[in-house]
Enzyme design. Structure first.
Site, mmCIF file in Angstrom:
data_model
loop_
_atom_site.group_PDB
_atom_site.id
_atom_site.type_symbol
_atom_site.label_atom_id
_atom_site.label_comp_id
_atom_site.label_asym_id
_atom_site.label_seq_id
_atom_site.Cartn_x
_atom_site.Cartn_y
_atom_site.Cartn_z
ATOM 1 N N SER A 300 0.029 3.492 5.885
ATOM 2 C CA SER A 300 0.652 2.286 6.404
ATOM 3 C C SER A 300 -0.318 0.979 6.026
ATOM 4 C CB SER A 300 0.621 2.259 7.968
ATOM 5 O OG SER A 300 1.306 1.429 8.772
ATOM 6 N N ASP A 311 -2.865 -4.874 -6.605
ATOM 7 C CA ASP A 311 -2.140 -5.836 -7.300
ATOM 8 C C ASP A 311 -2.937 -7.268 -7.611
ATOM 9 O OD1 ASP A 311 -0.185 -4.119 -7.080
ATOM 10 O OD2 ASP A 311 1.031 -5.151 -5.979
ATOM 11 N N LYS A 325 3.689 5.784 3.789
ATOM 12 C CA LYS A 325 4.421 5.015 4.905
ATOM 13 C C LYS A 325 4.355 3.697 4.612
ATOM 14 C CE LYS A 325 4.185 4.742 10.062
ATOM 15 N NZ LYS A 325 4.388 3.334 10.079
#
Length: 429
Positions: A300, A311, A325
């Site tokens: 999460s 990224d 998740k």
């Protein structure tokens, strides 16, 4: 078969008024088409009413209407996904306490997979972590109650309790043929979510065990303390076995290392579930070489941070694939003092990768292990010479750090990578 609510027979309307919140029948939710909100499957409603009546009449024990309705609502939510749930007043309060960082229990984050209750991760320095519970341990029973008969929220409630009381779990670990039974003593879990230390001069270690409302502030203070002695030449951000937590806390932690760019965005059916979070120009550590450690217990909010930094090419993600998740749960208070935890959106990394059931793949895969030094042929050294001068004993904390690096192969490799990055950087100058 579907019919508008206004055309249902009177008995069906009365049953609907009993079984469903009237607000849902009176008006559609914002953002949903009128036909989607008003069209009700009459045949299924009639079947539901028939099942309700037969349970009332024929079940071996008498069941009151309130219990049946609560069970119906719990079932309605638990069948959606493992993270949606109906929360009674005690469960609702318990959830609020856990996000604030203090609750009574054993310190464990759990989820379901293939209808099995499974450990996502134990929280650091809690009865669960001290007992050796590991990510992906299957919990077969809680206090003798098989978990396949419990909803996720019921299992969580059963595991929490008064400090000093004992909790008996039966678990099955991957690779083991027989279950094991463990008994833990509940404690007040006051989890400080951030720890820090210097691994070596100039190389810091920042451990975040979960994302609570106070986590960003704790992380900033920890970085300030690490940098007091000398500027940081590298930092290990340890998100292993971090089950997630508060979304805003994850965004603010990522922002500590980013001065621009997208951190995460969400997409859902309603307009207020479609959000974007971006870094602010003011940041605390935009240039410190960074290695982010993750594993299958990173979930999460931890995956949001790792995915954003990966990224944005802000650091090297190392370890093993994360949990996956990537769903957003919104906690909605109800008028009766209870609550609803409902999955309303999905998380996406800045490059548009869905976290849900995919997880974050590390840039450098390093499995869990322990560093063993191979035996070498005996060579003459200074210490073998008669009358040699003795060196001063290394400080105790330094000895403990060295032992940790030997015991934690992933952490050792992260430190080695940071050193290598600095060597390459210096040669480029």
């Amino acid at each position: 078969m579907t019919l508008p609510a206004s055309t249902l027979p009177a008995p069906a309307k009365r049953m609907l008024a009993t079984l469903f919140p009237l607000a849902l029948l009176a008006a559609p939710l914002p953002g949903l088409a009128q036909s989607d909100a008003d069209a009700l499957p009459l045949e299924d409603i009639q079947t539901f009413a028939e099942v309700f009546e037969r349970i009332k009449r024929a079940y071996v024990e008498e069941v009151d209407d309130r219990s049946l309705l609560r069970n119906a609502m719990r079932g309605m939510l638990s069948e959606l996904d493992p993270h949606s749930a109906y929360l009674d007043a005690e469960e609702y309060q318990s959830l609020r306490e856990s996000t604030q960082g203090e609750f009574g229990g054993i310190g464990i984050e759990v989820g379901t997979e293939n209808n099995q209750l499974m450990v996502i991760t134990p929280i650091d320095d809690t009865p669960a972590s001290r007992a050796g519970l590991q990510s992906r341990d299957v919990i077969l029973s809680v206090e003798g109650t098989p978990t396949d008969s419990l909803s996720l929220q019921e299992a969580v409630t059963l595991m929490r309790g008064e400090p000093g009381t004992q909790l008996r779990l039966t678990i099955l670990r991957s690779g083991e043929e027989s279950p094991r039974e463990i008994t833990l003593t509940r404690e007040i879990i006051r989890s400080e979510s951030v720890k820090h230390e210097l691994l070596e001069p100039g190389y810091g270690y920042l451990r975040i065990s979960q994302f609570q409302s106070r986590t960003p502030e704790q992380a900033r203070r920890a970085l300030e303390r690490l940098a007091r002695e000398a500027p940081l030449e590298g930092l290990v951000l340890d998100l292993r076995n971090n089950p997630g937590g508060v979304l805003q806390a994850a965004v603010e932690v990522a922002d500590i290392f980013l001065d621009e760019g997208l951190i995460v965005y969400t997409e859902g059916r309603l307009s207020d579930t479609q959000m974007e979070f971006s870094a602010t120009p003011s940041t605390q550590a935009p240039d410190v070489p960074l290695v982010i450690l993750i594993n299958s217990g990173s979930a999460s909010a931890a995956e949001i941070v790792a995915g954003a930094l990966q990224d944005q090419r802000r650091g090297v993600v190392m370890g093993t694939d994360s949990f996956g998740k990537g769903s957003v749960q919104q906690v909605m208070p109800l008028e009766n003092g209870e609550g609803l935890k409902l999955t309303t959106a999905l998380y996406y990394t800045p490059n548009g990768r869905s976290i849900q059931a995919q997880g974050i793949e590390p840039d450098v895969e390093v499995v869990r292990g322990r560093l063993e030094v191979a035996e070498r042929s005996r060579e003459l050294r200074e210490a073998d010479l008669e009358g040699h001068l003795s060196a001063q004993q290394a400080p105790r904390d330094r000895q403990e750090t060295n032992q940790r690096l030997r015991d934690d192969y992933q952490l050792s490799e992260a430190l080695n990578l940071l050193k290598a990055l600095n060597v390459v950087d210096r040669r480029r100058r």
